[in-house]
Design a protein around this motif. Structure first.
Motif, mmCIF file in Angstrom:
data_model
loop_
_atom_site.group_PDB
_atom_site.id
_atom_site.type_symbol
_atom_site.label_atom_id
_atom_site.label_comp_id
_atom_site.label_asym_id
_atom_site.label_seq_id
_atom_site.Cartn_x
_atom_site.Cartn_y
_atom_site.Cartn_z
ATOM 1 N N GLN A 13 0.802 -1.219 0.000
ATOM 2 C CA GLN A 13 0.000 0.000 0.000
ATOM 3 C C GLN A 13 0.838 1.273 0.000
ATOM 4 O O GLN A 13 0.322 2.369 -0.202
ATOM 5 N N SER A 14 2.143 1.112 0.239
ATOM 6 C CA SER A 14 3.016 2.290 0.318
ATOM 7 C C SER A 14 3.257 2.956 -1.036
ATOM 8 O O SER A 14 3.647 4.120 -1.113
ATOM 9 N N GLY A 15 3.054 2.190 -2.124
ATOM 10 C CA GLY A 15 3.301 2.734 -3.459
ATOM 11 C C GLY A 15 4.730 2.586 -3.909
ATOM 12 O O GLY A 15 5.089 2.979 -5.033
ATOM 13 N N LEU A 16 5.576 2.019 -3.038
ATOM 14 C CA LEU A 16 6.987 1.872 -3.369
ATOM 15 C C LEU A 16 7.187 0.902 -4.536
ATOM 16 O O LEU A 16 8.022 1.128 -5.413
ATOM 17 N N LEU A 17 6.403 -0.167 -4.542
ATOM 18 C CA LEU A 17 6.520 -1.137 -5.620
ATOM 19 C C LEU A 17 6.114 -0.516 -6.964
ATOM 20 O O LEU A 17 6.760 -0.770 -7.989
ATOM 21 N N LEU A 45 4.083 -11.691 -6.906
ATOM 22 C CA LEU A 45 2.863 -11.718 -7.725
ATOM 23 C C LEU A 45 2.389 -10.296 -8.051
ATOM 24 O O LEU A 45 2.001 -9.992 -9.176
ATOM 25 N N ALA A 46 2.446 -9.429 -7.030
ATOM 26 C CA ALA A 46 2.040 -8.044 -7.243
ATOM 27 C C ALA A 46 2.961 -7.352 -8.246
ATOM 28 O O ALA A 46 2.509 -6.573 -9.098
ATOM 29 N N TYR A 47 4.255 -7.663 -8.141
ATOM 30 C CA TYR A 47 5.248 -7.097 -9.054
ATOM 31 C C TYR A 47 4.996 -7.556 -10.496
ATOM 32 O O TYR A 47 4.982 -6.759 -11.442
ATOM 33 N N ASP A 48 4.768 -8.865 -10.648
ATOM 34 C CA ASP A 48 4.489 -9.405 -11.986
ATOM 35 C C ASP A 48 3.214 -8.798 -12.575
ATOM 36 O O ASP A 48 3.146 -8.489 -13.767
ATOM 37 N N LYS A 49 2.208 -8.635 -11.726
ATOM 38 C CA LYS A 49 0.939 -8.078 -12.194
ATOM 39 C C LYS A 49 1.105 -6.630 -12.646
ATOM 40 O O LYS A 49 0.553 -6.206 -13.661
ATOM 41 N N GLN A 51 3.809 -5.265 -13.799
ATOM 42 C CA GLN A 51 4.517 -5.270 -15.077
ATOM 43 C C GLN A 51 3.569 -5.567 -16.238
ATOM 44 O O GLN A 51 3.594 -4.907 -17.274
ATOM 45 N N GLU A 52 2.713 -6.567 -16.055
ATOM 46 C CA GLU A 52 1.760 -6.929 -17.104
ATOM 47 C C GLU A 52 0.818 -5.767 -17.405
ATOM 48 O O GLU A 52 0.533 -5.461 -18.562
ATOM 49 N N GLU A 53 0.319 -5.129 -16.334
ATOM 50 C CA GLU A 53 -0.606 -4.015 -16.525
ATOM 51 C C GLU A 53 0.080 -2.854 -17.228
ATOM 52 O O GLU A 53 -0.512 -2.189 -18.088
ATOM 53 N N LEU A 54 1.334 -2.611 -16.859
ATOM 54 C CA LEU A 54 2.070 -1.503 -17.465
ATOM 55 C C LEU A 54 2.301 -1.751 -18.952
ATOM 56 O O LEU A 54 2.084 -0.881 -19.797
ATOM 57 N N PHE A 55 2.716 -2.972 -19.286
ATOM 58 C CA PHE A 55 2.925 -3.302 -20.696
ATOM 59 C C PHE A 55 1.621 -3.276 -21.476
ATOM 60 O O PHE A 55 1.573 -2.828 -22.622
ATOM 61 N N LEU A 56 0.543 -3.776 -20.853
ATOM 62 C CA LEU A 56 -0.759 -3.770 -21.512
ATOM 63 C C LEU A 56 -1.221 -2.343 -21.775
ATOM 64 O O LEU A 56 -1.693 -2.008 -22.867
ATOM 65 N N TYR A 57 -1.062 -1.470 -20.791
ATOM 66 C CA TYR A 57 -1.469 -0.073 -20.963
ATOM 67 C C TYR A 57 -0.628 0.599 -22.037
ATOM 68 O O TYR A 57 -1.141 1.327 -22.887
ATOM 69 N N ALA A 58 0.683 0.338 -21.995
ATOM 70 C CA ALA A 58 1.572 0.947 -22.984
ATOM 71 C C ALA A 58 1.211 0.481 -24.385
ATOM 72 O O ALA A 58 1.216 1.253 -25.343
ATOM 73 N N ASN A 59 0.901 -0.818 -24.521
ATOM 74 C CA ASN A 59 0.557 -1.367 -25.828
ATOM 75 C C ASN A 59 -0.773 -0.823 -26.332
ATOM 76 O O ASN A 59 -0.944 -0.515 -27.513
ATOM 77 N N THR A 60 -1.737 -0.687 -25.418
ATOM 78 C CA THR A 60 -3.071 -0.192 -25.798
ATOM 79 C C THR A 60 -3.034 1.263 -26.230
ATOM 80 O O THR A 60 -3.724 1.681 -27.159
ATOM 81 N N ASN A 61 -2.222 2.060 -25.547
ATOM 82 C CA ASN A 61 -2.178 3.492 -25.822
ATOM 83 C C ASN A 61 -0.947 3.899 -26.612
ATOM 84 O O ASN A 61 -0.551 5.069 -26.609
ATOM 85 N N ALA A 62 -0.346 2.941 -27.278
ATOM 86 C CA ALA A 62 0.903 3.229 -27.991
ATOM 87 C C ALA A 62 0.673 4.168 -29.159
ATOM 88 O O ALA A 62 -0.349 4.135 -29.819
ATOM 89 N N ILE A 63 1.662 5.030 -29.387
ATOM 90 C CA ILE A 63 1.684 5.878 -30.575
ATOM 91 C C ILE A 63 3.039 5.693 -31.237
ATOM 92 O O ILE A 63 3.986 5.206 -30.626
#
Length: 265
Positions: A13-17, A45-49, A51-63
């Motif tokens: 919950q600290s946001g450090l990750l 698991l939280a770290y892997d998730k 990463q997946e979300e970040l890549f998914l967002y980057a791919n979805t909003n890629a220019i």
């Protein structure tokens, strides 16, 4: 065990990750996060998730990035042999994360640009609609003034009114002629005009000294201005059926209506 779970929950919950994933942490914080990832499967698991979300967002909003940025990315992600494997791996990941952040920023700017462009387009469309409404209002106002002038002319005491009647295959024909000699104005209003066969029109004539003079071709219900000078000399008005567009000479045999005019000295 309870204290351990609480410690993990507080860390997550600290946001450090989250900051670690995008490369926004110091060396000390990096060590702390990596220890938590290695020691606790929940953090892994939280770290892997993330990463997946970040890549998914980057791919979805890629220019499409500029060419120079592509070269910088390739240079950044190329491993440097002189570094230790673990450190090199982490630096590469941080570099990639930084690039992703840059791409997301560009995507955000692109989104804002699109939003701004859309807003500008809406403003243009609204302005155009407003201008159209203004033109419609001006047009309606003009039509209103024309109607008022027409009514004033019709209702004037000096205006004479002549109702011309006829029947075409039992359908009524009604044309009203208004003539104001002092004002030198004349016009007609068409109240009813039976439809004719294709290639034929009605035509209005004035009889001047025994000669039929054309005043107007009647092929719709719109009011028409006619010559007051001709009416001043005419003895009567006549309507005939002629070829479409009108004729130079009246076809008396096709006369459908006639009315005498008052003689004013």
């Amino acid at each position: 065990m309870k204290l351990k779970n609480q410690h993990i929950e507080e860390f997550l919950q600290s946001g450090l990750l989250d900051r670690y994933v995008i490369g926004d942490t110091s060396d000390t914080e990096n060590t702390m996060v990596e220890d938590m990832i290695n020691q606790h499967s929940e953090v892994q698991l939280a770290y892997d998730k993330l990463q997946e979300e970040l890549f998914l967002y980057a791919n979805t909003n890629a220019i499409t990035p500029p060419d120079y940025l592509k070269e910088q990315v390739l240079n950044k992600v190329t491993p440097r042999k002189e570094l230790e494997p673990e450190y090199s791996k982490h630096e590469n990941w941080l570099s990639i994360a930084a690039v992703i952040v840059a791409l997301l920023a560009l995507s955000g700017l692109g989104y804002l640009y699109q939003q701004n462009t859309g807003l500008k387009q809406e403003i243009v469309e609204t302005t155009t609609q407003f201008e159209n409404l203004e033109r419609d209002y001006e047009l309606n106002d003009t039509q209103k003034r024309i109607l008022e002038m027409r009514l004033a002319f019709i209702e004037a005491g000096d205006t004479e009114k002549y109702l011309m009647r006829g029947y075409i295959e039992e359908e009524p024909l009604r044309v009203i002629a208004y003539y104001n000699q002092p004002a030198g104005k004349a016009q007609i209003e068409i109240a009813a005009l039976p439809e004719l066969e294709k290639g034929l029109d009605y035509q209005l004539w004035a009889d001047v000294d025994g000669e039929m003079v054309s005043l107007a071709v009647l092929n719709d219900l719109k009011p028409k201005t006619i010559s007051a000078e001709i009416l001043k000399k005419a003895s009567d008005l006549n309507i005939t059926i002629e070829k479409a567009g009108g004729s130079k000479h009246a076809s008396v045999e096709n006369l459908v209506s006639s009315i005498p005019l008052n003689t004013i000295p």
